[in-house]
Design a protein around this motif. Structure first.
Motif, short mmCIF file in Angstrom:
data_model
loop_
_atom_site.label_atom_id
_atom_site.label_comp_id
_atom_site.label_asym_id
_atom_site.label_seq_id
_atom_site.Cartn_x
_atom_site.Cartn_y
_atom_site.Cartn_z
N LYS A 1 -9.55 -1.91 0.20
CA LYS A 1 -9.73 -0.47 -0.21
C LYS A 1 -8.71 -0.19 -0.98
O LYS A 1 -7.31 -0.49 -0.90
CB LYS A 1 -9.78 0.24 1.00
CG LYS A 1 -9.91 1.58 1.02
CD LYS A 1 -10.07 2.44 2.24
CE LYS A 1 -10.44 4.06 2.04
NZ LYS A 1 -10.36 4.66 3.43
N THR B 1 -5.76 2.13 -2.37
CA THR B 1 -4.74 2.93 -1.52
C THR B 1 -3.54 3.50 -2.56
O THR B 1 -2.96 4.33 -1.95
CB THR B 1 -3.89 2.47 -0.22
OG1 THR B 1 -3.42 1.22 -0.58
CG2 THR B 1 -5.18 1.99 0.66
N LYS C 1 -5.33 -2.19 0.29
CA LYS C 1 -5.28 -2.67 1.79
C LYS C 1 -6.29 -3.51 2.20
O LYS C 1 -7.51 -3.26 1.70
CB LYS C 1 -5.33 -1.31 2.69
CG LYS C 1 -5.51 -1.81 4.04
CD LYS C 1 -5.39 -0.63 5.29
CE LYS C 1 -3.99 0.05 5.00
NZ LYS C 1 -2.85 -0.94 5.75
N ASP D 1 -1.16 -4.81 3.64
CA ASP D 1 -1.07 -4.25 2.23
C ASP D 1 -0.69 -4.93 1.14
O ASP D 1 0.45 -6.00 1.26
CB ASP D 1 -0.19 -3.00 2.38
CG ASP D 1 -0.91 -1.85 3.23
OD1 ASP D 1 -1.84 -1.40 3.08
OD2 ASP D 1 0.22 -1.36 4.13
N GLY E 1 -9.67 4.99 -2.97
CA GLY E 1 -10.59 5.24 -1.65
C GLY E 1 -11.71 4.37 -1.57
O GLY E 1 -12.14 4.10 -0.80
#
Length: 231
Positions: free
Chosen positions: A73, A75, A90, A106, A138
């Motif tokens: 994802k 971030t 992430k 991360d 996102g």
């Protein structure tokens, strides 16, 4: 030291300092433009035309040779550092890893896109995106990466370079975005087949052909199904 030599040294120092200051101003100006999302609308990007459709064939075989395959994802905002794009991700699902990657960690994804700043006065900026769109904050992507960089090379950051063997499909959005065929583009002999990013902004693939667009989604869904992700 006589006064003439002193004046000459001072003059040369002032000239040298001026060049350094100008260099810093230009460098910072370019950096600001590259990391300004609105300014990116004017970037030149390559589009995938029908005569280049062969680049999508057998791409899944190239991707499968990646050392790390995972879902991540986005971030962090895209940042260009010395012409190389990096973005914070992430990890949400590990499919394959040679470097002990774990879900929840991360990382920084490096080498996503590169810049060409060779044009006169940097008036035109070309970025190589592999015909794909920039990754969106996102959103989740199926990502293909090469081996993790050593701590010495990455300045103790958790950095994974994007897979280099495949030309495109190196990051695949798990959701289908509404894509369209670009209408304004360069298609002249001796010139790169490019369009302004604003013409393909939000499209998963930059193309001037409906045939390419249809083929892209066929291959995308095939790859997502192969790795058991996506809708």
């Amino acid at each position: 030291m006589d006064s003439r030599k002193k004046i000459k040294i001072i003059f040369l120092f002032v000239i040298f300092s001026g060049f350094c200051v100008c260099g810093l101003i230009v460098r910072n100006s370019i950096k600001d433009r590259c990391n300004d999302e609105k300014a990116r609308d004017n970037f030149n990007v390559a589009y995938l035309s029908e005569d280049l459709m062969g680049l999508m064939e057998h791409v899944d075989e190239d991707l499968d040779r990646s050392k790390n395959i995972f879902v991540g994802k986005v971030t962090g905002k895209l940042q260009y550092v010395f012409g190389n794009a990096v973005q914070k991700i992430k990890v949400t699902k590990v499919i394959k890893t040679k470097d002990g990657m774990t879900s929840g960690e991360d990382i920084l994804l490096s080498g996503l896109y590169t810049l060409d700043l060779t044009t006169e006065n940097f008036k035109e900026i070309y970025t190589d995106t592999g015909f794909m769109d920039f990754m969106k904050m996102g959103d989740e992507y199926l990502i293909f990466a090469d081996g993790k960089l050593s701590k010495e090379v990455s300045m103790r950051q958790n950095v994974y370079p994007i897979h280099k063997e495949a030309i495109t499909f190196k990051t695949i959005n798990l959701s289908d975005k509404k894509s369209h065929v670009c209408k304004k583009y360069i298609d002249e002999d001796g010139k790169a087949a490019t369009t302004k990013y604003s013409q393909v902004k939000g499209c998963e693939i930059a193309t001037n052909s409906g045939k390419v667009l249809k083929k892209f989604y066929q291959i995308k869904h095939k790859i997502l199904k192969k790795y058991g992700v996506g809708s």
